[in-house]
Design a protein around this motif. Structure first.
Motif, PDB file in Angstrom:
ATOM      1  N   VAL A 138     -30.127  13.107  20.452  1.00  0.00           N
ATOM      2  CA  VAL A 138     -31.545  13.180  20.777  1.00  0.00           C
ATOM      3  C   VAL A 138     -32.377  12.562  19.658  1.00  0.00           C
ATOM      4  CG1 VAL A 138     -33.463  14.772  21.211  1.00  0.00           C
ATOM      5  CG2 VAL A 138     -31.226  15.211  22.219  1.00  0.00           C
ATOM      6  N   VAL A 139     -33.324  11.715  20.048  1.00  0.00           N
ATOM      7  CA  VAL A 139     -34.230  11.049  19.115  1.00  0.00           C
ATOM      8  C   VAL A 139     -35.656  11.186  19.649  1.00  0.00           C
ATOM      9  CG1 VAL A 139     -32.488   9.401  18.274  1.00  0.00           C
ATOM     10  CG2 VAL A 139     -33.901   8.813  20.256  1.00  0.00           C
ATOM     11  N   THR A 140     -36.614  10.799  18.852  1.00  0.00           N
ATOM     12  CA  THR A 140     -38.009  10.831  19.289  1.00  0.00           C
ATOM     13  C   THR A 140     -38.583   9.425  19.259  1.00  0.00           C
ATOM     14  OG1 THR A 140     -38.806  11.266  17.059  1.00  0.00           O
ATOM     15  CG2 THR A 140     -38.367  13.181  18.452  1.00  0.00           C
ATOM     16  N   GLY A 141     -39.559   9.200  20.117  1.00  0.00           N
ATOM     17  CA  GLY A 141     -40.214   7.906  20.182  1.00  0.00           C
ATOM     18  C   GLY A 141     -41.431   7.994  21.079  1.00  0.00           C
ATOM     19  N   THR A 142     -41.850   6.852  21.614  1.00  0.00           N
ATOM     20  CA  THR A 142     -43.067   6.765  22.416  1.00  0.00           C
ATOM     21  C   THR A 142     -42.787   6.065  23.736  1.00  0.00           C
ATOM     22  OG1 THR A 142     -44.384   6.600  20.401  1.00  0.00           O
ATOM     23  CG2 THR A 142     -45.443   5.887  22.441  1.00  0.00           C
ATOM     24  N   ILE A 143     -43.336   6.619  24.813  1.00  0.00           N
ATOM     25  CA  ILE A 143     -43.342   5.949  26.120  1.00  0.00           C
ATOM     26  C   ILE A 143     -44.739   5.373  26.291  1.00  0.00           C
ATOM     27  CG2 ILE A 143     -43.193   6.183  28.627  1.00  0.00           C
ATOM     28  CD1 ILE A 143     -41.367   8.551  28.260  1.00  0.00           C
ATOM     29  N   ILE A 190     -52.584   8.743  31.295  1.00  0.00           N
ATOM     30  CA  ILE A 190     -52.566   8.499  29.849  1.00  0.00           C
ATOM     31  C   ILE A 190     -51.887   7.160  29.587  1.00  0.00           C
ATOM     32  CG2 ILE A 190     -52.573  10.918  29.096  1.00  0.00           C
ATOM     33  CD1 ILE A 190     -49.562  10.739  28.764  1.00  0.00           C
ATOM     34  N   ALA A 191     -52.151   6.588  28.418  1.00  0.00           N
ATOM     35  CA  ALA A 191     -51.552   5.295  28.061  1.00  0.00           C
ATOM     36  C   ALA A 191     -50.172   5.462  27.432  1.00  0.00           C
ATOM     37  CB  ALA A 191     -52.460   4.543  27.107  1.00  0.00           C
ATOM     38  N   GLU A 192     -49.979   6.548  26.700  1.00  0.00           N
ATOM     39  CA  GLU A 192     -48.674   6.764  26.060  1.00  0.00           C
ATOM     40  C   GLU A 192     -48.493   8.231  25.748  1.00  0.00           C
ATOM     41  OE1 GLU A 192     -49.287   5.790  21.380  1.00  0.00           O
ATOM     42  OE2 GLU A 192     -49.106   4.051  22.698  1.00  0.00           O
ATOM     43  N   GLU A 193     -47.219   8.588  25.531  1.00  0.00           N
ATOM     44  CA  GLU A 193     -46.875   9.958  25.161  1.00  0.00           C
ATOM     45  C   GLU A 193     -45.535   9.944  24.431  1.00  0.00           C
ATOM     46  OE1 GLU A 193     -46.673  12.273  28.728  1.00  0.00           O
ATOM     47  OE2 GLU A 193     -45.270  10.922  29.680  1.00  0.00           O
ATOM     48  N   PRO A 194     -45.274  10.988  23.664  1.00  0.00           N
ATOM     49  CA  PRO A 194     -44.001  11.027  22.937  1.00  0.00           C
ATOM     50  C   PRO A 194     -42.846  11.405  23.866  1.00  0.00           C
ATOM     51  CG  PRO A 194     -45.268  12.994  22.472  1.00  0.00           C
ATOM     52  CD  PRO A 194     -46.131  12.120  23.320  1.00  0.00           C
ATOM     53  N   TYR A 195     -41.652  11.000  23.476  1.00  0.00           N
ATOM     54  CA  TYR A 195     -40.451  11.485  24.162  1.00  0.00           C
ATOM     55  C   TYR A 195     -39.509  12.074  23.121  1.00  0.00           C
ATOM     56  CZ  TYR A 195     -37.878   7.234  22.725  1.00  0.00           C
ATOM     57  OH  TYR A 195     -37.282   6.229  22.006  1.00  0.00           O
ATOM     58  N   ARG A 196     -38.632  12.921  23.604  1.00  0.00           N
ATOM     59  CA  ARG A 196     -37.526  13.475  22.814  1.00  0.00           C
ATOM     60  C   ARG A 196     -36.335  13.479  23.765  1.00  0.00           C
ATOM     61  NH1 ARG A 196     -34.707  17.822  20.999  1.00  0.00           N
ATOM     62  NH2 ARG A 196     -34.632  18.133  18.755  1.00  0.00           N
ATOM     63  N   ALA A 197     -35.437  12.518  23.575  1.00  0.00           N
ATOM     64  CA  ALA A 197     -34.327  12.328  24.518  1.00  0.00           C
ATOM     65  C   ALA A 197     -33.245  11.484  23.857  1.00  0.00           C
ATOM     66  CB  ALA A 197     -34.830  11.638  25.780  1.00  0.00           C
ATOM     67  N   ALA A 198     -32.088  11.471  24.475  1.00  0.00           N
ATOM     68  CA  ALA A 198     -30.982  10.646  23.984  1.00  0.00           C
ATOM     69  C   ALA A 198     -30.884   9.329  24.740  1.00  0.00           C
ATOM     70  CB  ALA A 198     -29.662  11.412  24.101  1.00  0.00           C
ATOM     71  N   ALA A 209     -35.367  10.536  29.092  1.00  0.00           N
ATOM     72  CA  ALA A 209     -36.788  10.364  28.793  1.00  0.00           C
ATOM     73  C   ALA A 209     -37.593  10.255  30.084  1.00  0.00           C
ATOM     74  CB  ALA A 209     -37.008   9.136  27.919  1.00  0.00           C
ATOM     75  N   LEU A 210     -37.074   9.515  31.065  1.00  0.00           N
ATOM     76  CA  LEU A 210     -37.781   9.356  32.335  1.00  0.00           C
ATOM     77  C   LEU A 210     -37.803  10.664  33.121  1.00  0.00           C
ATOM     78  CD1 LEU A 210     -36.524   5.824  33.401  1.00  0.00           C
ATOM     79  CD2 LEU A 210     -38.715   6.441  32.333  1.00  0.00           C
ATOM     80  N   GLN A 211     -36.719  11.425  33.067  1.00  0.00           N
ATOM     81  CA  GLN A 211     -36.693  12.716  33.751  1.00  0.00           C
ATOM     82  C   GLN A 211     -37.729  13.660  33.141  1.00  0.00           C
ATOM     83  OE1 GLN A 211     -35.324  13.630  36.582  1.00  0.00           O
ATOM     84  NE2 GLN A 211     -36.329  15.611  36.370  1.00  0.00           N
ATOM     85  N   HIS A 212     -37.821  13.661  31.826  1.00  0.00           N
ATOM     86  CA  HIS A 212     -38.818  14.495  31.148  1.00  0.00           C
ATOM     87  C   HIS A 212     -40.237  14.070  31.554  1.00  0.00           C
ATOM     88  CE1 HIS A 212     -40.493  17.145  28.163  1.00  0.00           C
ATOM     89  NE2 HIS A 212     -41.171  16.138  27.655  1.00  0.00           N
ATOM     90  N   ALA A 213     -40.481  12.762  31.642  1.00  0.00           N
ATOM     91  CA  ALA A 213     -41.795  12.260  32.066  1.00  0.00           C
ATOM     92  C   ALA A 213     -42.106  12.728  33.484  1.00  0.00           C
ATOM     93  CB  ALA A 213     -41.847  10.738  31.974  1.00  0.00           C
ATOM     94  N   ARG A 214     -41.102  12.674  34.380  1.00  0.00           N
ATOM     95  CA  ARG A 214     -41.313  13.146  35.756  1.00  0.00           C
ATOM     96  C   ARG A 214     -41.699  14.632  35.760  1.00  0.00           C
ATOM     97  NH1 ARG A 214     -36.535  10.308  36.282  1.00  0.00           N
ATOM     98  NH2 ARG A 214     -36.800   8.308  37.302  1.00  0.00           N
ATOM     99  N   GLU A 215     -41.027  15.411  34.934  1.00  0.00           N
ATOM    100  CA  GLU A 215     -41.323  16.848  34.858  1.00  0.00           C
ATOM    101  C   GLU A 215     -42.718  17.094  34.291  1.00  0.00           C
ATOM    102  OE1 GLU A 215     -38.031  18.276  32.540  1.00  0.00           O
ATOM    103  OE2 GLU A 215     -36.617  17.943  34.177  1.00  0.00           O
TER     104      GLU A 215
END
Length: 104
Positions: free
Chosen positions: A19-24, A36-44, A49-55
């Protein structure tokens, strides 16, 4: 002359992505539907990352539809038809979510 190196994904024991962090970053219709224009992710992986965004945006059903037709860049590299679960993410990386543009 200094050689540049590409960031490498964090790996768990056994060689699976960690698992790492970054920006979508969302563009055009994806940005409008996410609100929104962007948000952080925490995923491998990209799939995680896309599943988390859907949630996160479950209250926006059009967002999920738009996400389904988007193309993705991960750290400026096109994902293309690769399995999203096989695309490992890097620490501090960027996922660009690109809906079809101008009829394409």
């Amino acid at each position: 002359m200094t050689a540049t190196t590409e960031p490498s994904p964090s790996l768990r024991p056994g060689g699976t992505p960690g698992v790492v962090t970054g920006t979508i970053r969302y563009w055009a219709a994806a940005k409008a539907e996410a609100g929104i224009a962007e948000e952080p992710y925490r995923a491998a992986t990209l799939a995680e990352a896309l599943q988390h965004a859907r949630e996160l945006h479950a209250d926006r059903p059009r967002f999920v539809q738009v996400l389904g037709i988007c193309s993705f860049l991960v750290d400026s590299e096109p994902v293309g038809g690769r399995d999203r679960a096989a695309v490992a993410l890097t620490e501090g990386g960027v996922i660009e979510v690109l809906p079809p543009f101008a009829g394409g």
